[in-house]
Scaffold this active site. Sequence first.
Site, PDB file in Angstrom:
ATOM      1  N   ASP A 171       4.016 -19.837  -6.348  1.00  0.00           N
ATOM      2  CA  ASP A 171       4.928 -20.493  -5.411  1.00  0.00           C
ATOM      3  C   ASP A 171       6.352 -20.013  -5.715  1.00  0.00           C
ATOM      4  O   ASP A 171       6.721 -19.863  -6.875  1.00  0.00           O
ATOM      5  CB  ASP A 171       4.891 -22.016  -5.584  1.00  0.00           C
ATOM      6  N   LYS A 215       4.468 -28.392   6.496  1.00  0.00           N
ATOM      7  CA  LYS A 215       3.497 -29.488   6.453  1.00  0.00           C
ATOM      8  C   LYS A 215       4.092 -30.587   5.573  1.00  0.00           C
ATOM      9  O   LYS A 215       4.478 -30.334   4.429  1.00  0.00           O
ATOM     10  CB  LYS A 215       2.176 -29.005   5.862  1.00  0.00           C
TER      11      LYS A 215
END
Length: 379
Positions: A173, A258
Amino acid sequence: MAIQKSLLAALALLGATAQAAGVSRKAFGFATGTTGGGSASAASPSDTAELTSWLTDSTPRTILIDKEFNFLGSKCTDCKCCKPSSNTCGSSGQNAIDLDSSSWCGSYPTLTCTYDKAALEGIDVASNKSIVGVGSAGVLRGKGLRIRNGVSNVIIQNIHITELNPQYIWGGDAITLDGSDLVWIDHVKTSLIGRQHFVAGYEASGRVTISNSEFDGQTSWSATCDGHHYWTILGYGKNDKVTFTGNYIHHTSGRSPKLEFNSYWHAYNNYWYNNTGHAFDVGDGTNALIEGNVFNQVDTPFLDDSSPGKTYAVSASDKSSCDSALGRTCVANTLTSSGELSASDSSVLSSWPKGEFGISVVDASRVKSAVLKNAGIHA
Ligand SMILES: *[C@@H]1O[C@H](CO)[C@@H](O)[C@H](O)[C@H]1NC(C)=O
Ligand SMILES: *[C@@H]1O[C@H](CO)[C@@H](O)[C@H](O)[C@H]1NC(C)=O
């Protein structure tokens, strides 16, 4: 007297130069008050070891990223991966790294793979740091940044984070918040990321501003097999307040963003472009206020979640309730060659945090050109 005057002028110039080598502008939006390394004098680390040590020590610092810091090279060879059912396109799809801690791979076929170990976990940044790129030279290649476990007051500005095992789901990430407060991410570019370009959660991320940043989803390894990146922005923190503005989100295919759990997200004046899947997926407990954005060639601007959160997207036909609830002029979104964005849960407006923290929302007609000119890293 004349000498004294020119001396003063020279000192003023020196002051201006010292100030230029550091954070530009001030944090606004929910992360107002974030000062990072504050007045700590700016310095450039010489190599990845020194960069890591400055990022993780307990000294307030202004760390200049004036070149590429390359973390690649720590290979895991003959390691375990799996081929998820989403990969229907072989070498142009994304396989997944089978991490020991993850049951994600389940019964998917296993295979051996080679990946870069450094990318799997970002550097754990300590409190009171400014990380600032110099010109367009600042690159972190092969490693992201994590702000977690109670760390607060961090500014990340004008750097490019890239090449975190883009072939692999769980490859890494770029920026992770997990138990943080007061983080300002500004003019950051992310590209070729295996997993999330940005992720918050599950712990609270507190007050956050993500501004003027570029989320570049172009990839040769796409989980949706179309050259677009799926895992882009995930907001799973608890009770977060996130200002998201001036950003350029392009060539993605999902999770842009999201959101779930009890957060407030104010997304205004961003430019979404060429998204083959969904942009907003707003789940349980999240309040999303979406205004003054431009969606261009976005297949699904708003995905109706199975357990939906609260979303208010300002439209030209229904602006007045927003104007009166927030006591200012709200700004409608604009959509071209895109699906629908229809959401008018007015409880978002009545529960919206008081105070606007120095923001100003401009008309959507000004957004595309401004964002294309301004977002991402800059010389
Ligand atoms: C960060 O700076 C603040 C304000 O100066 C200070 O109170 C706090 O202790 C610092 N945090 C750390 C971890 O040094
Ligand atoms: C948008 O994405 C599609 C699918 O990847 C691609 O074929 C197309 O060229 C893109 N359009 C532009 C203008 O970038």
